[in-house]
Design an enzyme around this catalytic site. Structure first.
Site, mmCIF file in Angstrom:
data_model
loop_
_atom_site.group_PDB
_atom_site.id
_atom_site.type_symbol
_atom_site.label_atom_id
_atom_site.label_comp_id
_atom_site.label_asym_id
_atom_site.label_seq_id
_atom_site.Cartn_x
_atom_site.Cartn_y
_atom_site.Cartn_z
ATOM 1 C CB CYS A 39 -3.677 3.461 -1.369
ATOM 2 S SG CYS A 39 -4.858 4.407 -1.110
ATOM 3 C CE LYS A 41 -7.690 0.194 6.439
ATOM 4 N NZ LYS A 41 -8.125 0.554 5.102
ATOM 5 C CG HIS A 49 -2.025 0.927 1.475
ATOM 6 N ND1 HIS A 49 -1.585 2.323 1.804
ATOM 7 C CD2 HIS A 49 -3.323 0.901 1.047
ATOM 8 C CE1 HIS A 49 -2.944 2.864 1.827
ATOM 9 N NE2 HIS A 49 -3.916 2.146 1.309
HETATM 10 C C1 LIG Z 1 -2.902 -2.804 3.501
HETATM 11 C C2 LIG Z 1 -3.339 -1.375 3.747
HETATM 12 N N1 LIG Z 1 -2.192 -0.768 4.561
HETATM 13 C C3 LIG Z 1 -2.569 0.527 4.909
HETATM 14 C C4 LIG Z 1 -3.708 1.050 4.848
HETATM 15 C C5 LIG Z 1 -4.012 2.653 5.410
HETATM 16 O O1 LIG Z 1 -4.847 2.492 6.515
HETATM 17 P P1 LIG Z 1 -5.298 3.955 6.895
HETATM 18 O O2 LIG Z 1 -6.254 3.637 8.174
HETATM 19 O O3 LIG Z 1 -5.829 4.732 5.880
HETATM 20 O O4 LIG Z 1 -3.864 4.506 7.729
HETATM 21 C C6 LIG Z 1 -4.880 0.434 4.318
HETATM 22 C C7 LIG Z 1 -6.133 1.008 3.919
HETATM 23 N N2 LIG Z 1 -6.462 0.712 2.558
HETATM 24 C C8 LIG Z 1 -7.777 1.245 2.231
HETATM 25 C C9 LIG Z 1 -7.770 2.774 1.723
HETATM 26 S S1 LIG Z 1 -6.697 3.052 0.359
HETATM 27 C C10 LIG Z 1 -8.474 0.677 1.170
HETATM 28 O O5 LIG Z 1 -9.426 0.951 0.479
HETATM 29 O O6 LIG Z 1 -7.775 -0.379 0.927
HETATM 30 C C11 LIG Z 1 -4.426 -0.978 3.497
HETATM 31 O O7 LIG Z 1 -5.528 -1.675 3.223
#
Ligand SMILES: Cc1ncc(COP(=O)(O)O)c(CN[C@@H](CS)C(=O)O)c1O
Length: 415
Positions: free
Chosen positions: A370, A227, A124
């Site tokens: 992302c 999540k 990511h």
């Molecule tokens: C593997 C992985 N690693 C980091 C993040 C970031 O999480 P945050 O809570 O935004 O900091 C995510 C969040 N992926 C979301 C938003 S792009 C998705 O739609 O897949 C993720 O899936």
């Protein structure tokens, strides 16, 4: 008759019981963010109604109560991932900030020119960009492992890439695009053999399976509350105590100090050293309530149910004409998470997601999730993605597949 875990838990999620654009909502965007059970919503309301106060230094009942609940939330996170000490849990704004904390604190003080950081091409952006920034500042080098013939990161190539120049390995536990599940225990053994550390991005695993940081022997592990049925605005870093103790602060301010003089300050012990300013108190308490809720069901039970649903989703998706599903084909020994990213020939994924939302009330995601380097490697700049959680049902999958077939017919009628 048989009541599935999804049917059993759906009543706990008020948001799921609504219509969207004239159709029953089918929420299949859980990899982006999960929904919140009533118990979590109540914990937030109770905090603000009954004991809202600032934490750690107040000399009154409300502050003591808020402090106890905030620190209890930390203990719940520690127990949830089997950390040996709650001081190994640092609350952050989200997983992204947790990774940045490791990059700026551990990275800047440990990486030297030509040190190597190994990642996979499927990481990511939140796991890639902080290390690009820190590599530019330290002269360290990023190396990326590509995908194997099963379209999962090539762990044998990763093993070969690890050398005495390797200082850090950054890997997802579960990919938010491919659904691949990496053998973290093995990767940690290979990395530790050369004295390298391992940071596990567990955003897509902690909400869906048992994660045991002592079993994995991970040095760092990050996840996000939103999540895992908790509020947004809070996430956490797990760091082994012996590492956190050597790390300089990430952000300066109140809470993270021991004493402040005009020309210097001394710092608090971890985790406070890394928690500058007033923390997300209500959100931590909400995360604690989410952990109570998930633990009440049991993560093994959640994982077993989601694996059944994952296989059902994959199998049904395969029946859609001209579809390309990314990631590994599930089998007895190849697990994939309950998410599928896909494209359908000659139809843009955003058209698919828009039509599903507007005509069918089905919520999926379209874009690069992302993970632009991964999409470039796959030869596309976007994909559609359906991602499940334990409160989804087979009926949700059936609705989705039927709606998707309707979508495909609609767009193909213009050919
Ligand atoms: C593997 C992985 N690693 C980091 C993040 C970031 O999480 P945050 O809570 O935004 O900091 C995510 C969040 N992926 C979301 C938003 S792009 C998705 O739609 O897949 C993720 O899936």
């Amino acid at each position: 008759g048989f009541v599935s875990l999804g049917q059993l838990t759906r009543p706990d999620f008020p948001i799921l019981h609504q219509e969207v654009n004239g159709s029953k909502l089918v929420y299949l965007d859980n990899a982006a963010t999960s929904q919140k059970p009533t118990a979590v919503l109540k914990s937030l309301q109770n905090y603000y109604e009954a004991y809202n106060s600032n934490v750690h230094r107040g000399i009154h009942y409300l502050s003591a109560k808020a402090t106890d609940e905030y620190e209890l939330a930390r203990k719940k996170v520690a127990a949830f991932i089997n950390a040996s000490d709650s001081a190994e849990i640092v609350f952050t704004r989200n997983a992204t900030e947790a990774i940045n904390l490791v990059a700026y604190s551990w990275g800047l003080s440990n990486l030297k020119p030509r040190d190597e950081i190994i990642l996979t091409i499927a990481e990511h952006h939140s796991a890639i960009v902080p290390w690009q920034i820190v590599a530019q500042k330290t002269g360290a080098i990023l190396k990326f492992v590509s995908l194997d013939e099963n379209e999962v990161p090539d762990v044998e190539k990763l093993r070969e890439m690890i050398s005495t120049s390797t200082k850090l390995v950054v890997v997802h536990h579960v990919s938010n695009v491919l659904g691949s599940v990496l053998p973290i225990e093995d990767i940690v053994i290979w990395a530790h053999a050369v004295g390298a550390k391992v940071l596990v991005d567990a955003c897509q695993s902690v909400p869906h399976m048992v994660v045991d940081v002592q079993g994995l022997d991970a040095d760092f592990l990050v996840a996000s509350s939103h999540k895992m049925c908790g509020p947004t605005g809070i996430g956490f870093l797990f760091g082994k105590s012996n590492l956190l103790l050597t790390m300089p602060p990430f952000l300066g301010g109140g809470e993270m100090i021991s004493d402040v003089f005009l020309d210097h300050s001394t710092y608090a012990e971890p985790p406070s050293r890394f928690e500058a300013g007033t923390p997300a108190i209500g959100e931590a308490i909400g995360l604690g309530a989410a952990i109570d809720y998930l633990s009440g069901i049991g993560m093994q039970k959640i994982h077993d149910y989601e694996m059944e649903l994952a296989n059902y989703l994959y199998e049904k998706l395969c029946s859609v004409p001209n579809i390309r599903i990314y990631g590994p084909k599930p089998s007895d020994d190849v697990h994939r998470a309950a998410l599928c990213s896909f494209n359908i020939e000659n139809i843009h994924p955003t058209d698919i997601a828009t039509f599903l939302d507007q005509q069918h009330g089905v919520a999926i995601r379209s874009g690069h999730h992302c993970a632009q380097p991964l999409h470039r490697h796959l030869g596309v700049n976007a994909s559609a993605r359906a991602s499940l959680h334990f409160y989804n049902t087979e009926e949700d999958v059936d609705n989705f597949i039927q709606s998707l077939k309707d979508t495909v017919s609609f767009f193909n009628s213009f050919k």
